[in-house]
Write an enzyme that holds these catalytic residues in place. Structure first.
Site, short mmCIF file in Angstrom:
data_model
loop_
_atom_site.label_atom_id
_atom_site.label_comp_id
_atom_site.label_asym_id
_atom_site.label_seq_id
_atom_site.Cartn_x
_atom_site.Cartn_y
_atom_site.Cartn_z
CB CYS A 1 8.51 16.60 -15.09
SG CYS A 1 7.18 16.15 -13.97
CG HIS B 1 -2.06 -1.03 1.02
ND1 HIS B 1 -2.83 -1.49 2.06
CD2 HIS B 1 -2.50 -1.69 -0.08
CE1 HIS B 1 -3.70 -2.39 1.60
NE2 HIS B 1 -3.51 -2.54 0.32
CB THR C 1 -4.15 -8.03 8.37
OG1 THR C 1 -5.03 -7.52 7.37
CG2 THR C 1 -3.96 -9.51 8.14
P1 NAD Z 1 -7.12 -3.05 10.09
O1 NAD Z 1 -7.01 -1.77 10.80
O2 NAD Z 1 -8.28 -3.28 9.22
O3 NAD Z 1 -7.10 -4.27 11.13
C1 NAD Z 1 -6.08 -4.44 12.06
C2 NAD Z 1 -6.45 -5.59 12.97
O4 NAD Z 1 -5.32 -5.89 13.82
C3 NAD Z 1 -7.60 -5.26 13.92
O5 NAD Z 1 -8.78 -5.77 13.42
C4 NAD Z 1 -7.21 -5.91 15.27
O6 NAD Z 1 -7.99 -7.02 15.60
C5 NAD Z 1 -5.78 -6.40 15.05
N1 NAD Z 1 -4.91 -5.90 16.11
C6 NAD Z 1 -5.02 -4.76 16.83
N2 NAD Z 1 -3.99 -4.64 17.70
C7 NAD Z 1 -3.21 -5.73 17.51
C8 NAD Z 1 -1.98 -6.19 18.09
N3 NAD Z 1 -1.37 -5.49 19.05
N4 NAD Z 1 -1.43 -7.36 17.65
C9 NAD Z 1 -2.05 -8.08 16.68
N5 NAD Z 1 -3.22 -7.70 16.10
C10 NAD Z 1 -3.78 -6.55 16.50
O7 NAD Z 1 -5.76 -3.22 9.32
P2 NAD Z 1 -5.40 -3.86 7.94
O8 NAD Z 1 -6.02 -5.20 7.84
O9 NAD Z 1 -3.96 -3.71 7.81
O10 NAD Z 1 -6.10 -2.96 6.81
C11 NAD Z 1 -6.31 -1.60 6.89
C12 NAD Z 1 -5.58 -0.75 5.89
O11 NAD Z 1 -5.18 0.39 6.62
C13 NAD Z 1 -4.32 -1.28 5.31
O12 NAD Z 1 -4.50 -1.28 3.97
C14 NAD Z 1 -3.20 -0.32 5.68
O13 NAD Z 1 -2.64 0.20 4.49
C15 NAD Z 1 -3.88 0.83 6.35
N6 NAD Z 1 -3.30 1.27 7.64
C16 NAD Z 1 -1.97 1.29 7.82
C17 NAD Z 1 -1.45 1.69 9.03
C18 NAD Z 1 0.04 1.66 9.20
O14 NAD Z 1 0.75 1.85 8.22
N7 NAD Z 1 0.55 1.44 10.40
C19 NAD Z 1 -2.29 2.08 10.08
C20 NAD Z 1 -3.67 2.09 9.86
C21 NAD Z 1 -4.16 1.67 8.63
ZN ZN Z 2 7.71 14.49 -12.52
#
Ligand code: NAD
Ligand code: ZN
Length: 269
Positions: free
Chosen positions: A176, A123, A214
């Site tokens: 650019c 992402h 996730t």
């Molecule tokens: P999500 O937010 O949908 O789900 C994360 C899941 O992780 C939660 O449902 C929860 O049950 C679980 N969780 C929470 N704390 C935890 C822990 N300490 N240990 C293990 N599991 C735990 O996240 P996703 O599935 O990655 O999808 C959401 C999208 O959001 C992604 O595409 C991502 O790009 C983006 N995102 C990224 C960040 C980041 O870069 N840190 C933060 C927020 C969202």
């Molecule tokens: Zn450019």
């Protein structure tokens, strides 16, 4: 849990083709909130407004001060986060020759910062800008992100202030002079083709996929576990609550990644 952990560790010990697949939950203990789950960002910020370009433009027009707080919050949080014990335990598995890559949906830099050499970022990368015209990429330091966050919050978070911030803070494309944008995938945008192909190859070739933090509902990234399963890999999941993927897992361990991964790594020989 003890028995599952031992059994999973035995399978990892016997393999050199383990691939990790991480989501926002992995970074939660570093202070970056998840999107979904309790305390997730979507409880405060609606995804269709804050996770899409049209949504952000709408906020710019109608709620500029809210957009300022969201952007500033996000930049300050990401620029200060540090890897936790779970990140370090995963790097240990790589150093001991078991883990061959990390496929992540996260846009933070915590896996790289912890020391992984092969991170596939599905992402995008918040520490990188991409030219909207020619695709040239430039990196942005954590210090820059943090000071942008502080300036954006400002004393008068108005539309004018936001425009001035973007004009003065964000550099033009060095090739650019086009407009640079964050090199991240917003909802509705395509995933970077090269990263997605590399991730699919890793998923097809791995013997064990270790899924951490996730919700497994954001496609096409969420197809990675199914591709690995169909290709014969064992599927293990570490998460604080069951997810959409839990039904296809061979091992499910409940708990935060910062606690479970060090316990797992300790048992891997
Ligand atoms: P999500 O937010 O949908 O789900 C994360 C899941 O992780 C939660 O449902 C929860 O049950 C679980 N969780 C929470 N704390 C935890 C822990 N300490 N240990 C293990 N599991 C735990 O996240 P996703 O599935 O990655 O999808 C959401 C999208 O959001 C992604 O595409 C991502 O790009 C983006 N995102 C990224 C960040 C980041 O870069 N840190 C933060 C927020 C969202
Ligand atoms: Zn450019």
């Amino acid at each position: 849990m003890e028995k599952t952990l031992e059994c999973l560790a035995e399978n990892i010990s016997a393999s050199q083709k383990v691939v990790a697949f991480s989501g926002a939950g992995f970074s939660a203990e570093s202070g970056i909130p998840t999107f979904r789950g309790s305390g997730g960002l979507w409880e405060r910020y609606h995804p269709s407004l804050y996770g899409t370009i049209p949504g952000l433009l709408t906020l710019f027009a109608l709620r500029p001060s809210r957009l300022c707080s969201f952007t500033s919050d996000a930049l300050c949080t990401f620029s200060q986060a540090e890897p936790h014990s779970g990140h370090r335990a995963l790097v240990e598995l790589e150093h001991r020759g078991h883990l061959r890559s990390v496929i992540t949906q996260n846009i933070d830099d915590l896996h790289e910062r912890a020391g992984h050499r092969n991170v596939i970022k599905l992402h995008g990368d918040l520490y990188c800008l991409r030219c909207s015209r020619c695709g040239t990429r430039t990196s942005v330091s954590r210090g820059d992100l943090r000071s942008w966050g502080e300036v954006i919050q400002g004393r008068r978070p108005t539309r004018r202030h936001l425009v001035r911030c973007v004009r003065t803070l964000v550099p033009r494309c060095p090739s650019c002079s086009g407009t640079m944008r964050p090199d991240v995938v917003f909802f509705g945008e395509s995933l970077p083709t090269e990263q997605l192909s590399r991730a699919l190859v890793e998923a097809r070739e791995c013997e064990l996929l270790l899924i951490i933090g996730t919700s497994g509902v954001v496609f096409p990234a969420a197809s990675i576990p199914y591709v690995a399963k169909e290709s014969g890999a064992l599927i293990a999941e570490i998460r604080t609550e069951p997810s959409a993927i839990t039904s296809i897992t061979d091992f499910f361990i409940t708990g935060p990644s910062g606690r479970v991964l060090p316990e797992l790594s300790m048992r891997v020989s």
